[in-house]
Motif scaffolding. Structure first.
Motif, PDB file in Angstrom:
ATOM      1  N   SER A   1       0.849  -1.193   0.000  1.00 39.17           N
ATOM      2  CA  SER A   1       0.000   0.000   0.000  1.00 39.17           C
ATOM      3  C   SER A   1       0.881   1.237   0.000  1.00 39.17           C
ATOM      4  CB  SER A   1      -0.881   0.046   1.252  1.00 39.17           C
ATOM      5  OG  SER A   1      -1.832  -0.964   1.227  1.00 39.17           O
ATOM      6  N   ARG A   2       0.510   2.223  -0.806  1.00 37.46           N
ATOM      7  CA  ARG A   2       1.258   3.482  -0.876  1.00 37.46           C
ATOM      8  C   ARG A   2       0.293   4.639  -1.035  1.00 37.46           C
ATOM      9  NH1 ARG A   2       6.523   2.226  -4.615  1.00 37.46           N
ATOM     10  NH2 ARG A   2       7.017   0.285  -3.582  1.00 37.46           N
ATOM     11  N   GLU A   3       0.653   5.754  -0.403  1.00 37.85           N
ATOM     12  CA  GLU A   3      -0.129   6.968  -0.589  1.00 37.85           C
ATOM     13  C   GLU A   3       0.261   7.606  -1.908  1.00 37.85           C
ATOM     14  OE1 GLU A   3       0.202   9.769   2.590  1.00 37.85           O
ATOM     15  OE2 GLU A   3      -1.006   8.564   3.940  1.00 37.85           O
ATOM     16  N   ALA A   4      -0.702   8.233  -2.554  1.00 37.83           N
ATOM     17  CA  ALA A   4      -0.457   8.948  -3.804  1.00 37.83           C
ATOM     18  C   ALA A   4      -1.196  10.280  -3.746  1.00 37.83           C
ATOM     19  CB  ALA A   4      -0.940   8.111  -4.984  1.00 37.83           C
ATOM     20  N   ASP A   5      -0.887  11.160  -4.667  1.00 37.61           N
ATOM     21  CA  ASP A   5      -1.534  12.473  -4.751  1.00 37.61           C
ATOM     22  C   ASP A   5      -1.523  13.191  -3.404  1.00 37.61           C
ATOM     23  OD1 ASP A   5      -2.113  12.030  -7.436  1.00 37.61           O
ATOM     24  OD2 ASP A   5      -4.027  11.071  -6.944  1.00 37.61           O
ATOM     25  N   GLU A   6      -0.343  13.255  -2.798  1.00 32.19           N
ATOM     26  CA  GLU A   6      -0.155  13.946  -1.519  1.00 32.19           C
ATOM     27  C   GLU A   6      -1.094  13.428  -0.437  1.00 32.19           C
ATOM     28  OE1 GLU A   6      -0.354  18.133  -2.309  1.00 32.19           O
ATOM     29  OE2 GLU A   6       1.213  18.015  -3.818  1.00 32.19           O
ATOM     30  N   GLY A   7      -1.332  12.138  -0.435  1.00 32.86           N
ATOM     31  CA  GLY A   7      -2.154  11.523   0.607  1.00 32.86           C
ATOM     32  C   GLY A   7      -3.636  11.486   0.298  1.00 32.86           C
ATOM     33  N   ALA A   8      -4.050  12.028  -0.846  1.00 32.21           N
ATOM     34  CA  ALA A   8      -5.475  12.050  -1.188  1.00 32.21           C
ATOM     35  C   ALA A   8      -5.980  10.680  -1.640  1.00 32.21           C
ATOM     36  CB  ALA A   8      -5.750  13.081  -2.279  1.00 32.21           C
ATOM     37  N   THR A   9      -5.078   9.849  -2.166  1.00 31.63           N
ATOM     38  CA  THR A   9      -5.472   8.518  -2.614  1.00 31.63           C
ATOM     39  C   THR A   9      -4.491   7.475  -2.081  1.00 31.63           C
ATOM     40  OG1 THR A   9      -4.203   8.694  -4.661  1.00 31.63           O
ATOM     41  CG2 THR A   9      -6.509   9.352  -4.775  1.00 31.63           C
ATOM     42  N   THR A  10      -4.939   6.231  -2.065  1.00 32.59           N
ATOM     43  CA  THR A  10      -4.091   5.112  -1.652  1.00 32.59           C
ATOM     44  C   THR A  10      -4.070   4.086  -2.776  1.00 32.59           C
ATOM     45  OG1 THR A  10      -4.716   5.446   0.655  1.00 32.59           O
ATOM     46  CG2 THR A  10      -3.750   3.320   0.098  1.00 32.59           C
ATOM     47  N   ARG A  11      -2.867   3.734  -3.216  1.00 27.80           N
ATOM     48  CA  ARG A  11      -2.697   2.696  -4.240  1.00 27.80           C
ATOM     49  C   ARG A  11      -2.362   1.395  -3.528  1.00 27.80           C
ATOM     50  NH1 ARG A  11      -1.548   4.121  -9.483  1.00 27.80           N
ATOM     51  NH2 ARG A  11      -0.078   2.395  -9.646  1.00 27.80           N
ATOM     52  N   ARG A  12      -3.077   0.354  -3.855  1.00 29.30           N
ATOM     53  CA  ARG A  12      -2.825  -0.953  -3.245  1.00 29.30           C
ATOM     54  C   ARG A  12      -2.503  -1.965  -4.347  1.00 29.30           C
ATOM     55  NH1 ARG A  12      -4.140  -0.083   1.944  1.00 29.30           N
ATOM     56  NH2 ARG A  12      -6.025   1.069   2.439  1.00 29.30           N
ATOM     57  N   ARG A  13      -1.420  -2.690  -4.161  1.00 29.77           N
ATOM     58  CA  ARG A  13      -1.046  -3.785  -5.053  1.00 29.77           C
ATOM     59  C   ARG A  13      -1.635  -5.038  -4.435  1.00 29.77           C
ATOM     60  NH1 ARG A  13      -0.425  -4.583 -10.038  1.00 29.77           N
ATOM     61  NH2 ARG A  13       1.156  -6.077 -10.595  1.00 29.77           N
ATOM     62  N   ARG A  14      -2.413  -5.782  -5.209  1.00 30.45           N
ATOM     63  CA  ARG A  14      -3.121  -6.956  -4.691  1.00 30.45           C
ATOM     64  C   ARG A  14      -2.764  -8.200  -5.497  1.00 30.45           C
ATOM     65  NH1 ARG A  14      -7.703  -5.751  -1.539  1.00 30.45           N
ATOM     66  NH2 ARG A  14      -8.029  -3.530  -1.268  1.00 30.45           N
ATOM     67  N   SER A  15      -2.999  -9.341  -4.852  1.00 28.46           N
ATOM     68  CA  SER A  15      -2.758 -10.634  -5.489  1.00 28.46           C
ATOM     69  C   SER A  15      -3.992 -11.500  -5.280  1.00 28.46           C
ATOM     70  CB  SER A  15      -1.535 -11.300  -4.854  1.00 28.46           C
ATOM     71  OG  SER A  15      -1.362 -12.591  -5.365  1.00 28.46           O
TER      72      SER A  15
END
Length: 166
Positions: A16-30
């Motif tokens: 999990s990583r924050e993106a857009d200065e914390g406005a969104t969260t990107r999650r890599r899933r399996s």
């Protein structure tokens, strides 16, 4: 989260990583069933509650459209309008509320618009605040002049004249 490949209703978060200065969260899933990996993006929804009680997602393009009308014929370009809409959204999100009344969106527009173009500000304020007379405009103009005289002048400070050797 449902796998987009095999439609298995379960998946595992790998990263999990924050993106857009914390406005969104990107999650890599399996996916445990097919083994494929995919990315999801999560964003908190900001809702605007209109006067009639209907709630709808905040829409920057509506802010731009409303302000564009006020800026008609003024030296304001599209990039400035988009920046103003971003400032408005940031201000509203900073309140921490998931839902905001539409009048708070209007209030959030007034400040940045005043800084951008005073004529456009007066136009927007006249509609937003339902001006009914010339006195309403005079009062708002007096307030603008008072702000202007209270703020320091833009640019370098005037210098004292250099005495001539005379």
């Amino acid at each position: 989260m449902r796998c987009p490949f095999c439609h298995n209703p379960d998946s595992r978060v790998i990263d999990s990583r924050e993106a857009d200065e914390g406005a969104t969260t990107r999650r890599r899933r399996s996916c445990p069933k097919c083994g494929r990996r995919f990315t999801t993006v999560e964003e908190a929804v900001l809702a605007v509650v209109k006067r009639n009680g209907v709630s709808e997602p905040f829409n920057r393009s509506k802010v731009v459209a409303g302000v564009r009308r006020a800026c008609q014929g003024r030296p304001v370009d599209e990039d400035q309008l988009k920046l103003l809409a971003q400032q408005v959204e940031d201000t509203i999100r900073a309140s921490g509320a998931a839902e905001v009344p539409s009048n708070e969106v209007g209030l959030a527009i007034l400040g940045p618009l005043r800084e951008l173009d005073e004529v456009a500000y007066l136009r927007f304020a006249s509609v937003y605040r339902s001006f009914t007379s010339v006195a309403d405009f005079e009062r708002e103009i007096a307030e603008l002049k008072a702000r202007e005289s209270a703020s320091p002048p833009a640019g370098p400070a005037p210098r004292d004249p250099v005495p001539s050797g005379g």
